[in-house]
Design a protein around this motif. Structure first.
Motif, PDB file in Angstrom:
ATOM      1  N   LEU A 273       0.829  -1.200   0.000  1.00  0.00           N
ATOM      2  CA  LEU A 273       0.000   0.000   0.000  1.00  0.00           C
ATOM      3  C   LEU A 273       0.866   1.253   0.000  1.00  0.00           C
ATOM      4  N   SER A 274       1.951   1.234   0.765  1.00  0.00           N
ATOM      5  CA  SER A 274       2.858   2.382   0.798  1.00  0.00           C
ATOM      6  C   SER A 274       3.449   2.650  -0.578  1.00  0.00           C
ATOM      7  N   LEU A 275       3.805   1.588  -1.297  1.00  0.00           N
ATOM      8  CA  LEU A 275       4.351   1.757  -2.644  1.00  0.00           C
ATOM      9  C   LEU A 275       3.296   2.307  -3.597  1.00  0.00           C
ATOM     10  N   LEU A 276       2.086   1.765  -3.528  1.00  0.00           N
ATOM     11  CA  LEU A 276       1.038   2.193  -4.451  1.00  0.00           C
ATOM     12  C   LEU A 276       0.587   3.622  -4.203  1.00  0.00           C
TER      13      LEU A 276
ATOM     14  N   VAL B  39      -1.138   5.205   4.585  1.00  0.00           N
ATOM     15  CA  VAL B  39       0.084   4.718   5.222  1.00  0.00           C
ATOM     16  C   VAL B  39       1.164   5.763   4.982  1.00  0.00           C
ATOM     17  N   LEU B  40       1.726   6.315   6.066  1.00  0.00           N
ATOM     18  CA  LEU B  40       2.716   7.381   5.962  1.00  0.00           C
ATOM     19  C   LEU B  40       4.061   6.893   6.455  1.00  0.00           C
TER      20      LEU B  40
ATOM     21  N   ILE C  58       3.303  16.371   7.859  1.00  0.00           N
ATOM     22  CA  ILE C  58       1.872  16.644   8.055  1.00  0.00           C
ATOM     23  C   ILE C  58       1.624  17.209   9.445  1.00  0.00           C
ATOM     24  N   ALA C  59       2.264  16.649  10.471  1.00  0.00           N
ATOM     25  CA  ALA C  59       2.070  17.132  11.834  1.00  0.00           C
ATOM     26  C   ALA C  59       2.522  18.578  11.983  1.00  0.00           C
TER      27      ALA C  59
ATOM     28  N   GLN D   2      -1.754  11.420  18.556  1.00  0.00           N
ATOM     29  CA  GLN D   2      -2.052  10.307  19.453  1.00  0.00           C
ATOM     30  C   GLN D   2      -1.251   9.054  19.091  1.00  0.00           C
ATOM     31  N   VAL D   3      -0.957   8.884  17.818  1.00  0.00           N
ATOM     32  CA  VAL D   3      -0.286   7.660  17.372  1.00  0.00           C
ATOM     33  C   VAL D   3       1.162   7.884  16.957  1.00  0.00           C
TER      34      VAL D   3
END
Length: 329
Positions: A12-15, A73-74, A82-83, A110-111
């Motif tokens: 998913l990260s690649l796509l 997915v970052l 982004i933060a 939070q994560v």
């Protein structure tokens, strides 16, 4: 790679990179067969990710826009970027997206792993936003304060904080936070004050040391249609009323178009009108709005407005003549 969940996350990260990936290249990156890549793509589709396949000798895959927003997915760099961006925007309201940006920042922080929290804090401390004078009094808001409040609102958790009123007096408050509201100039917290047994509006830039107590509460019924209306009513009560009586040397429709929300001018002929209205805007802002009508006018009342206009006019005249300029080159 035999761990299917980890492999799906890597795929998913690649796509999510905006390009088309040949099936063979994905297989090499993941250390699996092309058949496994096809199965993994099918699993992502079942999870709601719109993966588009192209035909050809090797075939190809790319992530396209879908009907709903799936989880992203970052990597570390993207999460930090982004933060930092959300933090920078949180303290300086942007009309239409301010509440959503605060909610997103609260979820992301939070994560975030501790190592990334440190990087975000370091970047934030090393930068300074240029705040435009459209903010009025230049008040800024600590993003940590906003995110702490946003989390308490979402979790229906009682909140403690130190509060400084407009007259400088300080107090310790314990509240049941209801909603954060942005006016485009300032942030406000609508909350039920437990000690005072009443609803209150708090300016967030006057809040320090917010602390979620862990005590949950059932939301009370707000004495207004929504939080924005409650804040508007609170601000109107705090703002002194002005009884305007102003004559303009311009048609009524011309003046009305430039003084929206301040009442309806009455025609005194084709090229003259009179406005009598009660407004709750500040004296300074009313003076500016009258000047921006861009025509001759005369103020009969209030007297304080006449005095302020005379002082303002003098300063503008001196500025136009280049007098009193003390700036350094």
């Amino acid at each position: 790679m035999t761990d299917t969940p980890a492999r799906l996350l890597q795929l998913l990260s690649l796509l999510q990179t905006p390009r088309e990936w040949p099936g063979g290249e994905l297989a090499d990156r993941l250390g699996v067969s092309r058949r496994t890549v096809r199965r993994d793509v099918d699993r992502l589709r079942e999870l709601g990710y719109p993966v588009q396949a192209t035909l050809g000798a090797d075939g190809g895959y790319r992530l396209v826009a879908g009907k709903a927003m799936p989880p992203l997915v970052l990597d570390d760099e993207e999460a930090v970027a982004i933060a930092v961006g959300l933090r920078a925007g949180a303290g300086h309201a942007v009309d239409g997206v301010e509440e959503a940006s605060v909610r997103a920042l609260a979820k992301l922080e939070q994560v975030l792993p501790s190592r990334l929290r440190h990087r975000v804090a370091s970047l934030q401390a090393a930068t300074m936003p240029l705040v435009g004078h459209w903010r009025g009094d230049g008040a800024t808001v600590d993003p940590h304060t906003l995110t702490a409040m946003a989390s308490a609102v979402t979790g229906k958790e009682r909140l403690r904080f130190d509060y400084r009123k407009g007259d400088g007096s300080e107090s310790r408050r314990q509240v049941e936070p209801y909603r954060l509201v942005s006016t485009g100039r300032r942030w406000y917290l609508v909350a039920y004050d437990i000690e005072r047994e009443d609803w209150r509006t708090f300016r967030v830039d006057r809040v320090e040391n917010p602390f979620a107590t862990g005590s949950r509460f059932a939301p009370r019924e707000l004495p207004a249609q929504n939080a924005a209306e409650f804040v508007s009513r609170s601000l109107n009560r705090m703002q002194p009323e002005l009884d305007l009586d102003v004559t303009f040397e311009a048609p009524a429709d011309f003046v009305a178009a430039r003084l929206t929300g301040m009442g309806t001018p009455v025609p005194l002929g084709q090229a003259r009108c009179r406005l009598r209205a009660r407004v709750t805007e500040s004296l300074e802002w009313v003076a500016v709005r009258l000047a921006l009508v861009d025509c001759e006018f005369a103020v009969a009342s209030p007297g304080a407005l006449t005095e302020y206009l005379a002082d303002l006019g003098g300063r503008i005249t001196r500025a136009a003549a280049g007098a009193g300029v003390t700036g350094q080159g």
